[in-house]
Enzyme design. Structure first.
Site, PDB file in Angstrom:
ATOM      1  N   GLU A 138       0.808  -1.232   0.000  1.00  0.00           N
ATOM      2  CA  GLU A 138       0.000   0.000   0.000  1.00  0.00           C
ATOM      3  C   GLU A 138       0.839   1.280   0.000  1.00  0.00           C
ATOM      4  OE1 GLU A 138      -3.857  -1.514   2.519  1.00  0.00           O
ATOM      5  OE2 GLU A 138      -2.077  -1.019   3.680  1.00  0.00           O
TER       6      GLU A 138
HETATM    7  C1  TNX Z   1      -4.416  -4.078   4.664  1.00  0.00           C
HETATM    8  S1  TNX Z   1      -2.695  -6.493   4.329  1.00  0.00           S
HETATM    9  C2  TNX Z   1      -3.137  -3.827   5.125  1.00  0.00           C
HETATM   10  C3  TNX Z   1      -2.959  -3.343   6.507  1.00  0.00           C
HETATM   11  C4  TNX Z   1      -4.268  -3.090   7.198  1.00  0.00           C
HETATM   12  C5  TNX Z   1      -5.252  -4.191   6.870  1.00  0.00           C
HETATM   13  C6  TNX Z   1      -6.567  -4.052   7.591  1.00  0.00           C
HETATM   14  C7  TNX Z   1      -1.690  -5.393   4.087  1.00  0.00           C
HETATM   15  C8  TNX Z   1      -0.464  -5.827   3.465  1.00  0.00           C
HETATM   16  N1  TNX Z   1      -1.989  -4.132   4.426  1.00  0.00           N
HETATM   17  O1  TNX Z   1      -2.148  -2.185   6.518  1.00  0.00           O
HETATM   18  O2  TNX Z   1      -4.015  -3.067   8.572  1.00  0.00           O
HETATM   19  O3  TNX Z   1      -5.480  -4.181   5.491  1.00  0.00           O
HETATM   20  O4  TNX Z   1      -7.391  -5.168   7.393  1.00  0.00           O
END
Ligand code: TNX
Length: 481
Positions: A297
């Site tokens: 992300e």
């Molecule tokens: C996605 S899974 C994220 C996290 C968040 C989560 C909440 C991932 C690699 N990144 O930063 O905490 O969703 O469900």
């Protein structure tokens, strides 16, 4: 099924029941090899038996009739790095493995056959050969959004080790907190560790705390996989170190729940030294060979810069002699075959991983422990759906990503993100018994897994955990009312 087998999870690969039984009483002795690792496993087993049913078994160096005989047989290559053979006959219990880790796994199985509280145990005569389907069987705990201290992390290790899980991935840094001391960078913890989601007091692991965690993990045959999330999810670092910011001005600490707004900057003179010293310190203090660099992300990093970061991280991690792990987004950059790519959301992103690389499977819709258990669960999140025990159990890692078959799968892992999880009791309620489902997905051959059998064993395990004071989730699929 014999009552002594009702609590087995993960189910062993091959079980053959014979007639007769072996009776275990406080006269039973455990005969263990003298090498320190195997003797440690036997000692741990003796203590665990006492905790489960009160029986105190003596540890002895030579075997006699009725004993539990633990033997290390390095020549048993057929059992792999973690497999074991367990045979129970009326006059002897024999546990054999080529490794201390395999003996540990075998003692976990044996322990699950003991009836809690009974001071005479009747174990059915049987023969088990048990080798895990996948090497990597893990849980992830996010200690960045909310902090959980050393005692809680150790408690978590003890709980996951019941199921032969062998990796604990600790998500140590994020926008809301930096949770590990790095020599030379004291503000990372004094500032970056000082709060959490919702504005709580936060916390961090000192180097001494960290040493305690890795040592307890090793006693449970769990490898710690530390994650420093880069180049996004870095607000806590940016708030702590002015030089990591373009204008030299640190942003305020962040206590909300958004993702994707922060990024390190490649061209700043401090960035490279920061990455090298952080990764160097983590490698030096963590015995496992894996370093997780996040990479997820990074919406505030443009793609060119993102690719440059992943290459820098790869060079840094390998330069320090470690193996890089990252979330699937890293597959958008050129990688090496020894990098482990962790699939969580988009199979098409994970598919871009090099053909010779291996994947860790954490599909959100089956493994995300922050998701709600059922529609009436008020605490869970919902973006990846409701994940009740059947959903956590009924999936096959080998059919998720096109072109990634059994051989390219390192294993499975279930993450617990803690934006909405503030206490350890809530951690337990989100993870147990769902993690037992994950453990069976990762351990037991697909052809031997059936929800109709797992359901009953999970019901028994849920009740056992509850009796030991774990705040379990009582699912309607195992406990219909
Ligand atoms: C996605 S899974 C994220 C996290 C968040 C989560 C909440 C991932 C690699 N990144 O930063 O905490 O969703 O469900």
């Amino acid at each position: 099924m014999h009552p002594a087998l009702a609590g087995l999870v993960p189910l062993p690969g091959q079980i053959e029941l014979h007639t007769g039984a072996c009776i275990i009483t406080d006269a039973t002795r455990v005969d263990a090899p003298t090498d320190p690792a195997s003797a440690g496993v036997a000692g741990h087993f003796v203590r665990d038996v006492q905790a489960v049913c009160g029986l105190h078994l003596a540890l002895v160096p030579s075997s006699g009739p009725g004993d539990i005989v633990v033997s290390l047989r390095p020549e048993r290559h057929d059992l792999g790095a973690e497999g074991y053979e367990l045979s129970i006959a009326p006059d002897v219990v024999q546990l054999t493995s080529p490794s201390a880790h395999g003996l540990w796994n075998g003692t976990r199985t044996l322990l699950q056959m003991f009836t809690p509280g009974a001071n005479v145990q009747e174990l059915p005569a049987l023969h088990i050969i048990d080798v895990p389907r996948f090497e990597w069987r893990g849980a992830m705990l996010d200690v960045a959004r909310h902090f959980f201290g050393v005692d809680q992390v150790i408690r978590f290790i003890e709980l996951i080790a019941r199921y032969k899980l062998n990796r604990l991935h600790l998500h140590l840094t994020d926008d809301q907190g930096w949770r590990i001391e790095i020599p030379g960078w004291p503000s990372l913890t004094s500032i970056g560790g000082s709060t959490a989601v919702g504005g709580g007091p936060g916390g961090w692991f000192s180097q001494q705390d960290w040493a305690e965690i890795v040592s307890q993990a090793a006693h449970h045959f769990v490898t710690i996989v530390p994650e420093i999330d880069l180049p996004g999810h870095t607000n806590a670092a940016l708030a702590s170190v002015p030089e990591l910011n373009v204008d030299g001005r640190p942003p305020p600490l962040y206590t909300g729940r958004d993702v994707g707004f922060s990024s390190l900057r490649m061209h700043l003179p401090t960035t490279g030294r920061f990455i090298d010293e952080v990764i160097g310190s983590i490698v030096d203090t963590t015995p496992g060979r894996y370093i997780h660099v996040g990479g997820d992300e990074a919406h505030a990093t443009d793609h060119h810069e993102y690719v440059a970061f992943i290459q820098l991280l790869l060079a840094t991690v390998t330069g320090h002699g470690a193996t890089m792990v990252g979330w699937e987004e890293i597959a958008t950059a050129p990688l090496r075959d020894d990098v482990l790519v962790q699939h969580w959301l988009r199979p098409e992103t994970a598919m871009a991983a090099p053909a010779g690389s291996r994947l860790i499977m954490s599909p959100a819709h089956h493994t995300y422990l922050d998701m709600r258990h059922a529609e009436d669960d008020p605490f869970g999140r919902r973006w990846a759906g409701s994940i009740d025990l059947d959903t956590a159990y009924e999936w096959d890692p080998a059919v998720l990503v096109v072109g990634v078959d059994e051989r390219r799968i390192a294993g499975v892992e279930a993450p617990l993100w803690t934006e909405k999880v503030a206490t350890f009791s809530e951690v337990e309620q989100r993870c147990f018994p769902r993690l037992a489902c994950l453990a069976e997905v990762g351990w037991t051959p697909q052809a031997s897994r059936q929800w109709s059998s797992a359901r009953h064993r999970l019901a028994v395990e849920t009740d056992r955990l509850a009796a030991r004071g774990v705040n379990v989730y009582r699912s309607r699929v195992t406990h219909p009312d």
